[in-house]
Design a protein around this motif. Structure first.
Motif, PDB file in Angstrom:
ATOM      1  N   GLU A 108     -47.406 -15.346  39.550  1.00 44.98           N
ATOM      2  CA  GLU A 108     -45.946 -15.744  39.561  1.00 44.98           C
ATOM      3  C   GLU A 108     -44.849 -15.517  40.417  1.00 44.98           C
ATOM      4  O   GLU A 108     -43.793 -16.016  40.130  1.00 44.98           O
ATOM      5  N   THR A 141     -38.206 -14.545  34.809  1.00 48.12           N
ATOM      6  CA  THR A 141     -39.181 -16.005  35.309  1.00 48.12           C
ATOM      7  C   THR A 141     -38.418 -16.715  34.441  1.00 48.12           C
ATOM      8  O   THR A 141     -38.964 -17.974  34.709  1.00 48.12           O
ATOM      9  N   ARG A 142     -37.959 -16.754  33.311  1.00 48.89           N
ATOM     10  CA  ARG A 142     -37.404 -17.718  32.350  1.00 48.89           C
ATOM     11  C   ARG A 142     -35.844 -18.283  32.472  1.00 48.89           C
ATOM     12  O   ARG A 142     -35.263 -18.961  31.805  1.00 48.89           O
ATOM     13  N   ALA A 198     -35.647 -22.054  33.044  1.00 48.61           N
ATOM     14  CA  ALA A 198     -36.552 -22.746  32.087  1.00 48.61           C
ATOM     15  C   ALA A 198     -35.628 -22.513  30.491  1.00 48.61           C
ATOM     16  O   ALA A 198     -35.676 -23.521  29.848  1.00 48.61           O
ATOM     17  N   ASP A 199     -35.003 -21.505  30.357  1.00 49.18           N
ATOM     18  CA  ASP A 199     -34.601 -21.346  29.092  1.00 49.18           C
ATOM     19  C   ASP A 199     -33.075 -21.635  28.958  1.00 49.18           C
ATOM     20  O   ASP A 199     -32.182 -21.339  27.990  1.00 49.18           O
ATOM     21  N   ALA A 244     -33.118 -10.720  29.676  1.00 50.82           N
ATOM     22  CA  ALA A 244     -33.832 -11.862  29.764  1.00 50.82           C
ATOM     23  C   ALA A 244     -35.266 -11.487  30.676  1.00 50.82           C
ATOM     24  O   ALA A 244     -35.225 -10.568  31.581  1.00 50.82           O
ATOM     25  N   ASP A 245     -36.147 -12.395  30.446  1.00 51.45           N
ATOM     26  CA  ASP A 245     -37.356 -12.507  31.411  1.00 51.45           C
ATOM     27  C   ASP A 245     -36.655 -13.179  32.647  1.00 51.45           C
ATOM     28  O   ASP A 245     -36.475 -14.182  32.495  1.00 51.45           O
ATOM     29  N   PRO A 261     -40.829 -11.939  25.352  1.00 53.75           N
ATOM     30  CA  PRO A 261     -41.560 -11.585  26.370  1.00 53.75           C
ATOM     31  C   PRO A 261     -43.067 -11.758  26.070  1.00 53.75           C
ATOM     32  O   PRO A 261     -43.533 -11.470  25.095  1.00 53.75           O
ATOM     33  N   SER A 262     -43.664 -11.894  27.326  1.00 53.51           N
ATOM     34  CA  SER A 262     -45.260 -12.087  26.989  1.00 53.51           C
ATOM     35  C   SER A 262     -45.682 -10.643  26.664  1.00 53.51           C
ATOM     36  O   SER A 262     -45.014  -9.777  27.085  1.00 53.51           O
ATOM     37  N   VAL A 287     -33.085 -11.645  24.295  1.00 53.43           N
ATOM     38  CA  VAL A 287     -34.014 -12.772  24.937  1.00 53.43           C
ATOM     39  C   VAL A 287     -33.859 -13.859  23.728  1.00 53.43           C
ATOM     40  O   VAL A 287     -33.973 -13.472  22.533  1.00 53.43           O
ATOM     41  N   GLU A 338     -38.382 -17.654  22.754  1.00 54.67           N
ATOM     42  CA  GLU A 338     -39.427 -17.121  23.713  1.00 54.67           C
ATOM     43  C   GLU A 338     -39.015 -15.593  24.007  1.00 54.67           C
ATOM     44  O   GLU A 338     -38.679 -15.157  24.976  1.00 54.67           O
ATOM     45  N   ARG A 358     -45.302  -8.822  30.149  1.00 57.14           N
ATOM     46  CA  ARG A 358     -43.493  -8.242  30.427  1.00 57.14           C
ATOM     47  C   ARG A 358     -43.366  -7.175  29.321  1.00 57.14           C
ATOM     48  O   ARG A 358     -42.508  -6.347  29.611  1.00 57.14           O
TER      49      ARG A 358
END
Length: 230
Positions: free
Chosen positions: A142, A113-114, A117-118, A110-111, A18-19, A12, A16, A22
């Protein structure tokens, strides 16, 4: 995996992380590892949906397996049919198993949801996407955005094979193979509305009553939607 001239080696991006939500999910699946396949040894619905893709796509088509887990059966099934599969997974433990089980595929840690965006993947990169019980792991707030992102990753008319558990729940903690994971779900009519609102046409629906092999996991009703980017 290479994208836009860059190579991603399965991490990752450091800016960024992970939250907390996550990261907790990933930690649980790291610990579960190949016990997941032991608890779910028969994945008829998943295999049937994968068969729809292999019958619909020519060899060499690009497929994203969003939340690839151990790579079994989906990455293995699609790769064996001559499709070029990229598996995305946040759990390092699951990703290591997938690399071992299906070494010829590409993988990205990777996440989900990103991905756009990433800049990890570009719009229109894939002919098809699979998401088997992946959106289940997100809070409902989400999920519409995640579906919209998967649509953007598809070429016009691209295919989506989606698997969910039918349940009217939002980000609920449940015991799962000795760990706690948080899950969300929808009743099937609501799931149809969600998918069509995200810009997909539902071509076909299949459902399966499923009793996992582990007594630690309750029986469930699995819904599979075969979709096309509208």
């Amino acid at each position: 995996m290479r994208n836009g001239g860059h190579e991603y080696v399965g991490v990752v991006p450091p800016h960024e992380e992970p939250s907390g939500h996550r990261a907790g999910q990933a930690t649980a699946f790291d610990a579960i590892g190949d016990r997941y396949d032991e608890a779910f040894p028969h994945k008829e619905g998943q295999i049937a949906a994968g068969g729809w893709l292999t019958a619909s796509l020519p060899a060499g088509s690009r497929v994203l397996d969003a939340g690839c887990g151990t790579g079994v059966p989906t990455v293995r099934q699609l790769s064996a049919a001559g499709l070029l599969v990229t598996g995305v997974e946040l759990s390092p433990g699951m990703l290591a198993l997938a690399r071992r089980n299906v070494p010829d595929a590409e993988y990205l840690s990777a996440d989900l949801t990103r991905l756009l965006a990433d800049g990890l993947l570009a719009p229109g990169s894939f002919d098809a996407v699979t998401a088997f019980f992946t959106l289940l792991m997100l809070p409902r707030r989400e999920i519409p955005g995640a579906l919209g992102m998967l649509r953007e990753l598809l070429v016009p008319g691209g295919l989506l094979a989606l698997g969910m558990v039918e349940a009217d729940v939002d980000d609920v903690p449940i015991p799962f193979l000795g760990h706690i994971v948080r899950v969300s779900g929808y009743l099937r009519e609501d799931l149809h509305h969600l998918v069509t609102d995200a810009g997909f046409e539902v071509v076909k629906e299949e459902s399966y009553g499923y009793a996992p092999a582990s007594t630690d996991v309750p029986p469930e009703e699995q819904i599979f939607l075969y979709c096309r980017r509208a």
